[in-house]
Design an enzyme around this catalytic site. Structure first.
Site, PDB file in Angstrom:
ATOM      1  N   CYS A 164     -38.605 -35.140  -3.478  1.00 37.27           N
ATOM      2  CA  CYS A 164     -39.319 -35.747  -4.610  1.00 37.27           C
ATOM      3  C   CYS A 164     -39.455 -37.252  -4.416  1.00 37.27           C
ATOM      4  CB  CYS A 164     -38.623 -35.409  -5.924  1.00 37.27           C
ATOM      5  SG  CYS A 164     -38.910 -33.703  -6.451  1.00 37.27           S
ATOM      6  N   CYS A 198      -4.830 -20.611  -1.743  1.00 34.13           N
ATOM      7  CA  CYS A 198      -4.484 -21.301  -2.991  1.00 34.13           C
ATOM      8  C   CYS A 198      -5.256 -20.774  -4.191  1.00 34.13           C
ATOM      9  CB  CYS A 198      -4.735 -22.802  -2.851  1.00 34.13           C
ATOM     10  SG  CYS A 198      -3.674 -23.570  -1.608  1.00 34.13           S
ATOM     11  N   HIS A 199      -6.524 -20.407  -3.984  1.00 37.70           N
ATOM     12  CA  HIS A 199      -7.368 -20.076  -5.133  1.00 37.70           C
ATOM     13  C   HIS A 199      -7.524 -18.573  -5.382  1.00 37.70           C
ATOM     14  CE1 HIS A 199      -8.567 -24.205  -5.937  1.00 37.70           C
ATOM     15  NE2 HIS A 199      -8.852 -24.383  -4.661  1.00 37.70           N
ATOM     16  N   CYS A 250     -11.014 -30.804  -1.262  1.00 36.68           N
ATOM     17  CA  CYS A 250      -9.997 -29.797  -0.932  1.00 36.68           C
ATOM     18  C   CYS A 250      -9.834 -29.650   0.570  1.00 36.68           C
ATOM     19  CB  CYS A 250     -10.324 -28.441  -1.570  1.00 36.68           C
ATOM     20  SG  CYS A 250      -9.494 -28.214  -3.168  1.00 36.68           S
ATOM     21  N   CYS A 289     -43.575 -36.461 -14.023  1.00 42.35           N
ATOM     22  CA  CYS A 289     -43.882 -35.133 -13.494  1.00 42.35           C
ATOM     23  C   CYS A 289     -43.115 -34.053 -14.255  1.00 42.35           C
ATOM     24  CB  CYS A 289     -43.572 -35.062 -12.001  1.00 42.35           C
ATOM     25  SG  CYS A 289     -44.876 -35.829 -11.003  1.00 42.35           S
ATOM     26  N   HIS A 290     -41.799 -34.206 -14.372  1.00 42.30           N
ATOM     27  CA  HIS A 290     -40.973 -33.086 -14.840  1.00 42.30           C
ATOM     28  C   HIS A 290     -40.855 -32.977 -16.357  1.00 42.30           C
ATOM     29  CE1 HIS A 290     -40.075 -31.614 -10.889  1.00 42.30           C
ATOM     30  NE2 HIS A 290     -39.732 -32.819 -10.494  1.00 42.30           N
ATOM     31  N   ARG A 309     -33.614 -31.526  -2.117  1.00 42.59           N
ATOM     32  CA  ARG A 309     -34.801 -31.413  -2.985  1.00 42.59           C
ATOM     33  C   ARG A 309     -35.145 -32.781  -3.583  1.00 42.59           C
ATOM     34  NH1 ARG A 309     -39.671 -29.218  -4.018  1.00 42.59           N
ATOM     35  NH2 ARG A 309     -40.180 -31.384  -4.453  1.00 42.59           N
ATOM     36  N   CYS A 339      -9.091 -21.262   1.690  1.00 43.32           N
ATOM     37  CA  CYS A 339      -9.358 -21.524   0.269  1.00 43.32           C
ATOM     38  C   CYS A 339      -8.650 -20.461  -0.566  1.00 43.32           C
ATOM     39  CB  CYS A 339     -10.850 -21.484  -0.030  1.00 43.32           C
ATOM     40  SG  CYS A 339     -11.912 -22.373   1.123  1.00 43.32           S
TER      41      CYS A 339
HETATM   42  C1  HEC Z   1     -45.392 -36.355  -8.323  1.00 43.34           C
HETATM   43  C2  HEC Z   1     -44.629 -35.479  -9.166  1.00 43.34           C
HETATM   44  C3  HEC Z   1     -43.116 -35.468  -8.997  1.00 43.34           C
HETATM   45  C4  HEC Z   1     -42.242 -36.516  -9.200  1.00 43.34           C
HETATM   46  C5  HEC Z   1     -42.550 -37.949  -9.574  1.00 43.34           C
HETATM   47  C6  HEC Z   1     -40.920 -35.954  -9.011  1.00 43.34           C
HETATM   48  N1  HEC Z   1     -40.989 -34.629  -8.698  1.00 43.34           N
HETATM   49 FE1  HEC Z   1     -39.445 -33.350  -8.626  1.00 43.34          FE
HETATM   50  N2  HEC Z   1     -40.697 -31.873  -8.065  1.00 43.34           N
HETATM   51  C7  HEC Z   1     -42.077 -31.980  -7.988  1.00 43.34           C
HETATM   52  C8  HEC Z   1     -42.622 -30.719  -7.515  1.00 43.34           C
HETATM   53  C9  HEC Z   1     -44.090 -30.432  -7.271  1.00 43.34           C
HETATM   54  C10 HEC Z   1     -41.531 -29.857  -7.308  1.00 43.34           C
HETATM   55  C11 HEC Z   1     -41.559 -28.419  -6.807  1.00 43.34           C
HETATM   56  C12 HEC Z   1     -41.959 -27.521  -7.949  1.00 43.34           C
HETATM   57  C13 HEC Z   1     -40.928 -27.556  -9.032  1.00 43.34           C
HETATM   58  O1  HEC Z   1     -39.935 -26.812  -8.960  1.00 43.34           O
HETATM   59  O2  HEC Z   1     -41.065 -28.365  -9.983  1.00 43.34           O
HETATM   60  C14 HEC Z   1     -40.350 -30.602  -7.711  1.00 43.34           C
HETATM   61  C15 HEC Z   1     -39.062 -30.078  -7.743  1.00 43.34           C
HETATM   62  C16 HEC Z   1     -37.972 -30.710  -8.310  1.00 43.34           C
HETATM   63  C17 HEC Z   1     -36.691 -30.082  -8.558  1.00 43.34           C
HETATM   64  C18 HEC Z   1     -36.321 -28.647  -8.228  1.00 43.34           C
HETATM   65  C19 HEC Z   1     -36.594 -27.717  -9.388  1.00 43.34           C
HETATM   66  C20 HEC Z   1     -36.325 -26.288  -9.023  1.00 43.34           C
HETATM   67  O3  HEC Z   1     -36.188 -25.467  -9.955  1.00 43.34           O
HETATM   68  O4  HEC Z   1     -36.246 -25.948  -7.843  1.00 43.34           O
HETATM   69  C21 HEC Z   1     -35.894 -31.030  -9.122  1.00 43.34           C
HETATM   70  C22 HEC Z   1     -34.451 -30.848  -9.564  1.00 43.34           C
HETATM   71  C23 HEC Z   1     -36.659 -32.244  -9.210  1.00 43.34           C
HETATM   72  N3  HEC Z   1     -37.910 -32.009  -8.715  1.00 43.34           N
HETATM   73  C24 HEC Z   1     -36.183 -33.450  -9.691  1.00 43.34           C
HETATM   74  C25 HEC Z   1     -36.894 -34.642  -9.599  1.00 43.34           C
HETATM   75  C26 HEC Z   1     -36.313 -35.934  -9.865  1.00 43.34           C
HETATM   76  C27 HEC Z   1     -34.887 -36.180 -10.292  1.00 43.34           C
HETATM   77  C28 HEC Z   1     -37.306 -36.844  -9.662  1.00 43.34           C
HETATM   78  C29 HEC Z   1     -37.220 -38.356  -9.725  1.00 43.34           C
HETATM   79  C30 HEC Z   1     -36.372 -38.949  -8.689  1.00 43.34           C
HETATM   80  C31 HEC Z   1     -38.511 -36.112  -9.312  1.00 43.34           C
HETATM   81  N4  HEC Z   1     -38.207 -34.787  -9.249  1.00 43.34           N
HETATM   82  C32 HEC Z   1     -39.752 -36.689  -9.119  1.00 43.34           C
HETATM   83  C33 HEC Z   1     -42.832 -33.071  -8.334  1.00 43.34           C
HETATM   84  C34 HEC Z   1     -42.318 -34.313  -8.660  1.00 43.34           C
HETATM   85  C1  HEC Z   2      -3.295 -25.995  -0.535  1.00 41.89           C
HETATM   86  C2  HEC Z   2      -3.989 -25.446  -1.683  1.00 41.89           C
HETATM   87  C3  HEC Z   2      -5.520 -25.551  -1.703  1.00 41.89           C
HETATM   88  C4  HEC Z   2      -6.403 -25.185  -0.719  1.00 41.89           C
HETATM   89  C5  HEC Z   2      -6.133 -24.696   0.677  1.00 41.89           C
HETATM   90  C6  HEC Z   2      -7.722 -25.370  -1.300  1.00 41.89           C
HETATM   91  N1  HEC Z   2      -7.620 -25.825  -2.562  1.00 41.89           N
HETATM   92 FE1  HEC Z   2      -9.154 -26.160  -3.869  1.00 41.89          FE
HETATM   93  N2  HEC Z   2      -7.874 -26.910  -5.233  1.00 41.89           N
HETATM   94  C7  HEC Z   2      -6.507 -26.959  -5.086  1.00 41.89           C
HETATM   95  C8  HEC Z   2      -5.938 -27.648  -6.238  1.00 41.89           C
HETATM   96  C9  HEC Z   2      -4.454 -27.933  -6.432  1.00 41.89           C
HETATM   97  C10 HEC Z   2      -7.027 -27.996  -7.073  1.00 41.89           C
HETATM   98  C11 HEC Z   2      -6.979 -28.820  -8.384  1.00 41.89           C
HETATM   99  C12 HEC Z   2      -6.856 -30.141  -7.721  1.00 41.89           C
HETATM  100  C13 HEC Z   2      -6.831 -31.440  -8.319  1.00 41.89           C
HETATM  101  O1  HEC Z   2      -6.963 -31.626  -9.515  1.00 41.89           O
HETATM  102  O2  HEC Z   2      -6.736 -32.369  -7.473  1.00 41.89           O
HETATM  103  C14 HEC Z   2      -8.223 -27.503  -6.421  1.00 41.89           C
HETATM  104  C15 HEC Z   2      -9.494 -27.598  -6.953  1.00 41.89           C
HETATM  105  C16 HEC Z   2     -10.642 -27.011  -6.399  1.00 41.89           C
HETATM  106  C17 HEC Z   2     -11.937 -26.960  -7.021  1.00 41.89           C
HETATM  107  C18 HEC Z   2     -12.305 -27.499  -8.405  1.00 41.89           C
HETATM  108  C19 HEC Z   2     -12.019 -26.468  -9.461  1.00 41.89           C
HETATM  109  C20 HEC Z   2     -12.394 -26.953 -10.844  1.00 41.89           C
HETATM  110  O3  HEC Z   2     -12.112 -26.189 -11.795  1.00 41.89           O
HETATM  111  O4  HEC Z   2     -12.962 -28.056 -11.004  1.00 41.89           O
HETATM  112  C21 HEC Z   2     -12.783 -26.328  -6.157  1.00 41.89           C
HETATM  113  C22 HEC Z   2     -14.260 -26.043  -6.363  1.00 41.89           C
HETATM  114  C23 HEC Z   2     -12.007 -25.992  -4.981  1.00 41.89           C
HETATM  115  N3  HEC Z   2     -10.719 -26.417  -5.170  1.00 41.89           N
HETATM  116  C24 HEC Z   2     -12.511 -25.370  -3.864  1.00 41.89           C
HETATM  117  C25 HEC Z   2     -11.775 -25.153  -2.706  1.00 41.89           C
HETATM  118  C26 HEC Z   2     -12.361 -24.649  -1.489  1.00 41.89           C
HETATM  119  C27 HEC Z   2     -13.813 -24.278  -1.281  1.00 41.89           C
HETATM  120  C28 HEC Z   2     -11.357 -24.575  -0.579  1.00 41.89           C
HETATM  121  C29 HEC Z   2     -11.443 -24.163   0.875  1.00 41.89           C
HETATM  122  C30 HEC Z   2     -12.350 -24.967   1.680  1.00 41.89           C
HETATM  123  C31 HEC Z   2     -10.135 -25.040  -1.229  1.00 41.89           C
HETATM  124  N4  HEC Z   2     -10.447 -25.378  -2.510  1.00 41.89           N
HETATM  125  C32 HEC Z   2      -8.906 -25.100  -0.631  1.00 41.89           C
HETATM  126  C33 HEC Z   2      -5.772 -26.442  -4.040  1.00 41.89           C
HETATM  127  C34 HEC Z   2      -6.302 -25.973  -2.854  1.00 41.89           C
END
Ligand code: HEC
Ligand code: HEC
Length: 270
Positions: free
Chosen positions: A231, A88-89, A123, A189-190, A227, A85
């Site tokens: 949920c 290139c980067h 990449c 919930c959220h 995560r 990585c």
């Molecule tokens: C029954 C209640 C409930 C529902 C419905 C629910 N969640 Fe959660 N979710 C939780 C609890 C509890 C946690 C762990 C505590 C927290 O970080 O909120 C959690 C954690 C998360 C987190 C991580 C937050 C963090 O900071 O780590 C995300 C993101 C999230 N929920 C998204 C969603 C999404 C998107 C949905 C719908 C698909 C969903 N949840 C539905 C209860 C719920």
């Molecule tokens: C041969 C060169 C090359 C290598 C090796 C490479 N990258 Fe990239 N990477 C690029 C180029 C070029 C872009 C922009 C590409 C595009 O628009 O398609 C890019 C874009 C990205 C982006 C998005 C950046 C943005 O601003 O959105 C990420 C994240 C990234 N590379 C991660 C990685 C990681 C992690 C690795 C190693 C596992 C890796 N690259 C290996 C050439 C490379």
């Protein structure tokens, strides 16, 4: 990669989820109800003080192991290209600063919605000529967390534009749709119950700014999609695949909704 961690095992998910659900009790005054003006509070603000302190201390945050691993992978040549990585980067502290805060993003060349995991794998396949990493594998978690760490403290800044609008609308609809046997939407919930207790957790606003995060229940680092699967399972709804279009759209909606919340990867979560 395992870390011996002391953790409380109280408050494990009970089978009578419904009963537990309706036993919610207010403990924390709920913050703002929407992302209208102020950024939403991060999930970190709902943690105990000792977990907050552990999260912010690089020496004791177990997620930092993955950051070190990611830094190593960043420098290691791989695939038929023989490039790393860094080849290139260059220095990630410069080239990747702020990048994670701008994902998910539509990839202009294909119109595909990419989160950071998918962008890394793009990449891998198109630039390194290497195999993509499996979702939720240690190397992908490590690289994702390492790149996100370069945005530490930077506000999430994801825009809706013509290319992303349809994905955003799909994610938004999913957030407000009632789901599963418990027939609850994410918003119930959220938004409505943020700050209330549920099975030992304090419900947050559902912000993804700390992911990949180290969750004590998992005893490992996990992605945002892991995560979301928890949920979905919690309301006995369908769990979509890691990297599925459903969770990608939801991730985009969550990021837009979390505009301005600083990146905190790797967060610690219960
Ligand atoms: C029954 C209640 C409930 C529902 C419905 C629910 N969640 Fe959660 N979710 C939780 C609890 C509890 C946690 C762990 C505590 C927290 O970080 O909120 C959690 C954690 C998360 C987190 C991580 C937050 C963090 O900071 O780590 C995300 C993101 C999230 N929920 C998204 C969603 C999404 C998107 C949905 C719908 C698909 C969903 N949840 C539905 C209860 C719920
Ligand atoms: C041969 C060169 C090359 C290598 C090796 C490479 N990258 Fe990239 N990477 C690029 C180029 C070029 C872009 C922009 C590409 C595009 O628009 O398609 C890019 C874009 C990205 C982006 C998005 C950046 C943005 O601003 O959105 C990420 C994240 C990234 N590379 C991660 C990685 C990681 C992690 C690795 C190693 C596992 C890796 N690259 C290996 C050439 C490379």
């Amino acid at each position: 990669m395992s870390v011996a961690m002391k953790q409380t095992v109280s408050g494990r998910a009970s089978h009578s989820a419904l009963a537990a659900f309706f036993c919610v009790a207010a403990v924390v005054a709920a913050g703002p109800a929407s992302a209208g003006g102020e950024p939403l509070p991060s999930g970190t603000s709902f943690l105990t003080q000792s977990l907050q302190a552990q999260q912010s201390d690089e020496a004791t945050n177990p997620g930092m192991l993955w950051i070190s691993e990611g830094a190593l992978i960043w420098q290691t040549p791989d695939g038929a290209s023989g490039a790393s990585c860094a080849t290139c980067h260059g220095d990630a502290g410069t080239s990747m600063k702020g990048v994670a805060a701008s994902y998910p993003k539509v990839y202009g060349k294909t119109g595909e919605l990419l989160n950071l995991e998918k962008r890394i794998n793009l990449c891998r396949t198109s630039q390194q000529n290497a195999e993509p990493y499996a979702y939720e594998s240690d190397p992908l978690l490590a690289l994702t967390a390492f790149i996100a760490r370069q945005s530490l403290g930077q506000p999430i800044n994801v825009q809706i534009d013509d290319a992303s609008r349809a994905f955003y609308e799909r994610g938004k609809a999913m957030f407000y749709r009632r789901q599963g046997q418990l027939n609850l939407s994410c918003a119930q919930c959220h938004e409505a119950l943020a700050g209330k207790q549920l099975r030992g957790d304090t419900i947050s606003y559902g912000v993804g700014n700390g992911y990949p995060a180290y969750r004590l229940e998992w005893q490992t680092l996990g992605s945002l999609h892991r995560r979301l699967r928890s949920c979905s399972y919690g309301v006995r709804a369908r769990r979509f695949e890691f990297g599925s279009p459903e969770y990608l759209s939801l991730e985009l909606f969550l990021a837009v909704r979390a505009q301005g919340v600083p990146v905190e990867t790797p967060a610690i979560r219960r």
